[in-house]
Design an enzyme around this catalytic site. Structure first.
Site, PDB file in Angstrom:
ATOM      1  CE1 TYR A  24      -3.783  -2.202   0.449  1.00 42.38           C
ATOM      2  CE2 TYR A  24      -2.664  -3.343   2.207  1.00 42.38           C
ATOM      3  CZ  TYR A  24      -3.620  -3.302   1.203  1.00 42.38           C
ATOM      4  OH  TYR A  24      -4.607  -4.140   1.073  1.00 42.38           O
ATOM      5  CG  HIS A 102     -10.103  -1.649  -4.990  1.00 34.03           C
ATOM      6  ND1 HIS A 102     -10.493  -2.130  -3.812  1.00 34.03           N
ATOM      7  CD2 HIS A 102     -10.964  -1.834  -5.823  1.00 34.03           C
ATOM      8  CE1 HIS A 102     -11.754  -2.260  -3.918  1.00 34.03           C
ATOM      9  NE2 HIS A 102     -11.985  -2.081  -5.048  1.00 34.03           N
ATOM     10  CB  ILE A 103      -4.171   1.095  -2.714  1.00 35.15           C
ATOM     11  CG1 ILE A 103      -4.651   2.649  -2.225  1.00 35.15           C
ATOM     12  CG2 ILE A 103      -2.596   1.446  -3.072  1.00 35.15           C
ATOM     13  CD1 ILE A 103      -4.542   2.774  -0.742  1.00 35.15           C
ATOM     14  NE  ARG A 113      -6.967  -9.312  -0.564  1.00 37.49           N
ATOM     15  CZ  ARG A 113      -7.360  -8.677   0.711  1.00 37.49           C
ATOM     16  NH1 ARG A 113      -8.059  -7.790   0.674  1.00 37.49           N
ATOM     17  NH2 ARG A 113      -6.778  -9.059   1.974  1.00 37.49           N
TER      18      ARG A 113
END
Length: 144
Positions: A24, A102-103, A113
Site C-alpha cells: 500500500y 483500490h490501491i 478479492r
C-alpha cells in the site's frame, strides 16, 4: 462540472502509511485526504472526506450524501468491496454516480478479492495504480 464530491474510505484504510507498506505504500490516509481536498478546491469544487471501519456507518454516510447534494462519490470500500450488499444497496438507493477505487490490483491478489459487489454499478473501477488512483478518480469526476 461536478461541484460536490464525497471520498469514502472503508475498513483498515486509516492504517495507510504503516499497514503493509510493500503493498500500500507509505502515504497516509490523511495525506490522501488533504491532496483530494486541494485537488478539488483548485477546480472550484468541494471535497468531503470520510473514513470508517464499520459497515453501517458507511451506509449512513452514503445516505447523508444524497441529502447534502453530493454529485459524485469516490469509494475505496476496502474489504467491504467483496462482502457488502448493504453498501451496494445504499449506493444504488441514492443514485449518485460513483467510482470504485483500490490501491492494489485486487485481480492479482487472493481469489476472494476478485469479486466486487460494487463494480457492476460503478461508473468506473480504478485499481493497481497505488494512491495515484485517487488523483485519477478525482480528475475524472471533476470533469463530468
Amino acid at each position: 462540472m461536478v461541484k460536490k464530491i464525497l471520498l469514502i474510505n472503508g475498513p483498515n484504510l486509516n492504517s495507510l502509511g504503516t499497514r503493509e507498506p510493500e503493498k500500500y505504500g507509505t502515504t497516509t490516509l490523511k495525506d490522501i485526504e488533504q491532496a483530494a481536498i486541494e485537488q478539488a478546491k483548485a477546480k472550484g469544487s468541494e471535497m468531503a472526506v470520510y473514513q470508517n471501519n464499520t459497515e453501517g456507518f458507511i451506509v449512513d454516510r452514503i445516505h447523508e450524501a444524497k441529502k447534502q447534494g453530493v454529485e459524485y462519490i469516490l469509494i475505496n470500500a476496502g474489504a467491504y468491496t467483496h462482502t457488502s450488499v448493504a453498501i451496494r444497496d445504499a449506493l444504488s438507493a441514492v443514485a449518485i454516480p460513483f467510482i470504485e477505487i483500490h490501491i492494489t490490483n485486487v485481480h492479482s491478489r487472493e481469489e476472494f478479492r476478485h469479486k466486487s459487489y460494487l463494480s457492476d454499478t460503478a461508473v468506473a473501477v480504478i485499481c493497481g495504480l497505488g494512491v495515484y488512483g485517487y488523483t485519477a478518480a478525482i480528475d475524472f469526476a471533476l470533469n463530468k
